[in-house]
Design a protein around this motif. Structure first.
Motif, PDB file in Angstrom:
ATOM      1  N   PHE A  41       0.830  -1.202   0.000  1.00  0.00           N
ATOM      2  CA  PHE A  41       0.000   0.000   0.000  1.00  0.00           C
ATOM      3  C   PHE A  41       0.869   1.258   0.000  1.00  0.00           C
ATOM      4  O   PHE A  41       0.640   2.190  -0.774  1.00  0.00           O
ATOM      5  CB  PHE A  41      -0.927  -0.002   1.218  1.00  0.00           C
ATOM      6  CG  PHE A  41      -1.764   1.235   1.346  1.00  0.00           C
ATOM      7  CD1 PHE A  41      -2.904   1.405   0.575  1.00  0.00           C
ATOM      8  CD2 PHE A  41      -1.415   2.244   2.234  1.00  0.00           C
ATOM      9  CE1 PHE A  41      -3.680   2.551   0.690  1.00  0.00           C
ATOM     10  CE2 PHE A  41      -2.177   3.386   2.358  1.00  0.00           C
ATOM     11  CZ  PHE A  41      -3.321   3.541   1.577  1.00  0.00           C
ATOM     12  N   PHE A  42       1.894   1.273   0.861  1.00  0.00           N
ATOM     13  CA  PHE A  42       2.723   2.472   0.962  1.00  0.00           C
ATOM     14  C   PHE A  42       3.732   2.585  -0.176  1.00  0.00           C
ATOM     15  O   PHE A  42       4.061   3.700  -0.600  1.00  0.00           O
ATOM     16  CB  PHE A  42       3.412   2.522   2.328  1.00  0.00           C
ATOM     17  CG  PHE A  42       2.481   2.907   3.440  1.00  0.00           C
ATOM     18  CD1 PHE A  42       1.921   4.172   3.485  1.00  0.00           C
ATOM     19  CD2 PHE A  42       2.144   2.010   4.434  1.00  0.00           C
ATOM     20  CE1 PHE A  42       1.039   4.541   4.494  1.00  0.00           C
ATOM     21  CE2 PHE A  42       1.267   2.358   5.451  1.00  0.00           C
ATOM     22  CZ  PHE A  42       0.716   3.627   5.481  1.00  0.00           C
ATOM     23  N   PHE A  43       4.213   1.469  -0.703  1.00  0.00           N
ATOM     24  CA  PHE A  43       5.080   1.554  -1.878  1.00  0.00           C
ATOM     25  C   PHE A  43       4.304   2.097  -3.079  1.00  0.00           C
ATOM     26  O   PHE A  43       4.812   2.905  -3.851  1.00  0.00           O
ATOM     27  CB  PHE A  43       5.660   0.175  -2.210  1.00  0.00           C
ATOM     28  CG  PHE A  43       6.833  -0.223  -1.345  1.00  0.00           C
ATOM     29  CD1 PHE A  43       7.818   0.696  -1.004  1.00  0.00           C
ATOM     30  CD2 PHE A  43       6.956  -1.525  -0.872  1.00  0.00           C
ATOM     31  CE1 PHE A  43       8.898   0.338  -0.209  1.00  0.00           C
ATOM     32  CE2 PHE A  43       8.031  -1.896  -0.074  1.00  0.00           C
ATOM     33  CZ  PHE A  43       9.003  -0.956   0.254  1.00  0.00           C
ATOM     34  N   ASP A  44       3.053   1.656  -3.229  1.00  0.00           N
ATOM     35  CA  ASP A  44       2.202   2.175  -4.309  1.00  0.00           C
ATOM     36  C   ASP A  44       1.930   3.668  -4.110  1.00  0.00           C
ATOM     37  O   ASP A  44       1.920   4.446  -5.078  1.00  0.00           O
ATOM     38  CB  ASP A  44       0.871   1.414  -4.361  1.00  0.00           C
ATOM     39  CG  ASP A  44       1.029  -0.002  -4.887  1.00  0.00           C
ATOM     40  OD1 ASP A  44       2.121  -0.337  -5.385  1.00  0.00           O
ATOM     41  OD2 ASP A  44       0.057  -0.795  -4.776  1.00  0.00           O
ATOM     42  N   ALA A  45       1.708   4.064  -2.853  1.00  0.00           N
ATOM     43  CA  ALA A  45       1.469   5.479  -2.549  1.00  0.00           C
ATOM     44  C   ALA A  45       2.704   6.315  -2.873  1.00  0.00           C
ATOM     45  O   ALA A  45       2.600   7.450  -3.352  1.00  0.00           O
ATOM     46  CB  ALA A  45       1.098   5.644  -1.080  1.00  0.00           C
ATOM     47  N   SER A  46       3.887   5.754  -2.620  1.00  0.00           N
ATOM     48  CA  SER A  46       5.130   6.452  -2.940  1.00  0.00           C
ATOM     49  C   SER A  46       5.240   6.701  -4.440  1.00  0.00           C
ATOM     50  O   SER A  46       5.595   7.800  -4.884  1.00  0.00           O
ATOM     51  CB  SER A  46       6.326   5.626  -2.450  1.00  0.00           C
ATOM     52  OG  SER A  46       7.543   6.240  -2.821  1.00  0.00           O
ATOM     53  N   THR A  47       4.917   5.691  -5.237  1.00  0.00           N
ATOM     54  CA  THR A  47       4.954   5.827  -6.698  1.00  0.00           C
ATOM     55  C   THR A  47       3.963   6.892  -7.174  1.00  0.00           C
ATOM     56  O   THR A  47       4.261   7.690  -8.074  1.00  0.00           O
ATOM     57  CB  THR A  47       4.621   4.480  -7.357  1.00  0.00           C
ATOM     58  OG1 THR A  47       5.583   3.505  -6.937  1.00  0.00           O
ATOM     59  CG2 THR A  47       4.644   4.588  -8.876  1.00  0.00           C
ATOM     60  N   GLU A  48       2.788   6.923  -6.552  1.00  0.00           N
ATOM     61  CA  GLU A  48       1.761   7.894  -6.929  1.00  0.00           C
ATOM     62  C   GLU A  48       2.216   9.322  -6.645  1.00  0.00           C
ATOM     63  O   GLU A  48       2.019  10.225  -7.465  1.00  0.00           O
ATOM     64  CB  GLU A  48       0.461   7.596  -6.185  1.00  0.00           C
ATOM     65  CG  GLU A  48      -0.687   8.490  -6.589  1.00  0.00           C
ATOM     66  CD  GLU A  48      -1.976   8.155  -5.842  1.00  0.00           C
ATOM     67  OE1 GLU A  48      -2.905   8.967  -5.894  1.00  0.00           O
ATOM     68  OE2 GLU A  48      -2.029   7.075  -5.208  1.00  0.00           O
ATOM     69  N   GLU A  49       2.824   9.534  -5.467  1.00  0.00           N
ATOM     70  CA  GLU A  49       3.287  10.880  -5.120  1.00  0.00           C
ATOM     71  C   GLU A  49       4.395  11.331  -6.067  1.00  0.00           C
ATOM     72  O   GLU A  49       4.454  12.506  -6.441  1.00  0.00           O
ATOM     73  CB  GLU A  49       3.795  10.910  -3.674  1.00  0.00           C
ATOM     74  CG  GLU A  49       2.728  10.673  -2.630  1.00  0.00           C
ATOM     75  CD  GLU A  49       1.571  11.655  -2.727  1.00  0.00           C
ATOM     76  OE1 GLU A  49       1.825  12.856  -2.967  1.00  0.00           O
ATOM     77  OE2 GLU A  49       0.423  11.242  -2.582  1.00  0.00           O
ATOM     78  N   ARG A  50       5.257  10.407  -6.453  1.00  0.00           N
ATOM     79  CA  ARG A  50       6.321  10.757  -7.403  1.00  0.00           C
ATOM     80  C   ARG A  50       5.709  11.161  -8.750  1.00  0.00           C
ATOM     81  O   ARG A  50       6.193  12.091  -9.405  1.00  0.00           O
ATOM     82  CB  ARG A  50       7.271   9.582  -7.571  1.00  0.00           C
ATOM     83  CG  ARG A  50       8.512   9.925  -8.379  1.00  0.00           C
ATOM     84  CD  ARG A  50       9.534   8.801  -8.394  1.00  0.00           C
ATOM     85  NE  ARG A  50       9.066   7.643  -9.115  1.00  0.00           N
ATOM     86  CZ  ARG A  50       8.716   6.488  -8.583  1.00  0.00           C
ATOM     87  NH1 ARG A  50       8.755   6.339  -7.274  1.00  0.00           N
ATOM     88  NH2 ARG A  50       8.315   5.465  -9.318  1.00  0.00           N
ATOM     89  N   SER A  51       4.644  10.480  -9.143  1.00  0.00           N
ATOM     90  CA  SER A  51       3.982  10.833 -10.401  1.00  0.00           C
ATOM     91  C   SER A  51       3.352  12.221 -10.319  1.00  0.00           C
ATOM     92  O   SER A  51       3.293  12.938 -11.319  1.00  0.00           O
ATOM     93  CB  SER A  51       2.917   9.783 -10.759  1.00  0.00           C
ATOM     94  OG  SER A  51       1.787   9.873  -9.909  1.00  0.00           O
ATOM     95  N   HIS A  52       2.885  12.607  -9.131  1.00  0.00           N
ATOM     96  CA  HIS A  52       2.339  13.955  -8.952  1.00  0.00           C
ATOM     97  C   HIS A  52       3.426  15.008  -9.151  1.00  0.00           C
ATOM     98  O   HIS A  52       3.191  16.056  -9.771  1.00  0.00           O
ATOM     99  CB  HIS A  52       1.734  14.108  -7.548  1.00  0.00           C
ATOM    100  CG  HIS A  52       0.496  13.298  -7.346  1.00  0.00           C
ATOM    101  ND1 HIS A  52      -0.110  13.156  -6.116  1.00  0.00           N
ATOM    102  CD2 HIS A  52      -0.255  12.579  -8.220  1.00  0.00           C
ATOM    103  CE1 HIS A  52      -1.176  12.381  -6.247  1.00  0.00           C
ATOM    104  NE2 HIS A  52      -1.283  12.021  -7.505  1.00  0.00           N
ATOM    105  N   ALA A  53       4.611  14.740  -8.614  1.00  0.00           N
ATOM    106  CA  ALA A  53       5.730  15.678  -8.783  1.00  0.00           C
ATOM    107  C   ALA A  53       6.059  15.850 -10.256  1.00  0.00           C
ATOM    108  O   ALA A  53       6.298  16.970 -10.734  1.00  0.00           O
ATOM    109  CB  ALA A  53       6.953  15.170  -8.019  1.00  0.00           C
TER     110      ALA A  53
END
Length: 268
Positions: free
Chosen positions: A97-109
């Motif tokens: 869950f948190f690794f996926d969230a990390s990828t999502e936040e990077r995509s926002h940047a």
């Protein structure tokens, strides 16, 4: 050296000179075709007009800070993913869950970065175009959640999934507030004076201070996803809290198993 050997040597030497000349000619022609992206235009060279670059400096500065904050969020979630991946914690559902969230936040940047490029920022002729400058220094927009999380993990104060989800929600709220500050700055609700209105009507080169496109993009692309993410986290916190009331210490184990099944089914 006999005559035949000298003749052979002369022929080889002449061939070498010819080949070298041909290679040099080809290299010159190749260099002529290449675009030197690092060079600055010489005086008098025609370049596109910069009149189309009308984004406000305040919007740009906040967007650059937002890029850094999104990367901070990605790092925070990556830390939590690593924490739940440890053998003595071993919660694969929370880890994913948190690794996926990390990828999502990077995509926002990257989204914000791409938007600035689309609006003519961070280019070769920008005073400060380098990406690394976005990730260095202290930002006035920086929250304290990342440092708190690092310290909590270091002291092993994260007791389980409920603590981690609550930390994540606090971080999402901080990111959401940052986006709203950007929207406010770009919307610019100040009331124009009559003289300013007349000036805008007479001078076609001038534009109103409102950046409607950026505001619309921030709301539809970033803020909408951000608010939905907050709601999801709040719901997960509520569910896990109620499970702890009924199942006690094994609630984390049961929720983690269910979470992993849910995430894997979404990825399939």
């Amino acid at each position: 050296m006999d005559y035949s050997a000298m003749k052979t040597y002369a022929v080889v030497l002449s061939l070498f000179v010819v080949v070298s000349a041909v290679n040099e000619k080809e290299q010159q022609f190749s260099n002529h075709l290449k675009c030197n992206l690092e060079s600055k235009p010489s005086e008098g060279e025609i370049l596109p007009t910069t009149d189309w670059i009308d984004i406000k400096d305040e919007c740009v500065n906040l967007a650059r800070k937002q890029i850094r904050m999104e990367f901070e969020a990605a790092l925070a979630y990556f830390q939590l993913g690593a924490y739940f991946s440890q053998y003595d914690t071993n919660r694969p559902g929370f880890a994913k869950f948190f690794f996926d969230a990390s990828t999502e936040e990077r995509s926002h940047a990257i989204k914000v970065f791409d938007y600035l490029l689309m609006r003519g920022q961070l280019t070769t002729y920008h005073p400060d175009p380098q990406l690394h400058t976005l990730l260095m220094g202290t930002s006035t927009n920086k929250s304290t959640e990342l440092s708190k999380l690092s310290e909590a993990l270091k002291k092993k104060e994260v007791k389980g999934g409920l603590d981690a989800l609550n930390m994540a929600l606090k971080y999402e709220v901080a990111v959401t507030r940052s986006i709203k500050r950007m929207i406010k700055a770009c919307e610019n609700e100040e009331v124009l004076s009559e003289s300013d209105k007349l000036s805008l009507e007479k001078d076609e080169a001038r534009v109103a201070p409102n950046d409607y496109h950026m505001v619309d993009w921030l709301i539809t692309d970033l803020l909408d996803e951000q608010l939905r993410g907050q709601r999801e986290l709040a719901g997960r916190i509520s569910t896990l809290y109620k499970m702890k009331e009924g199942y006690g210490v094994i609630a984390d184990f049961l929720y983690d198993k269910k979470l992993l099944e849910e995430l894997n089914s979404k990825a399939a």
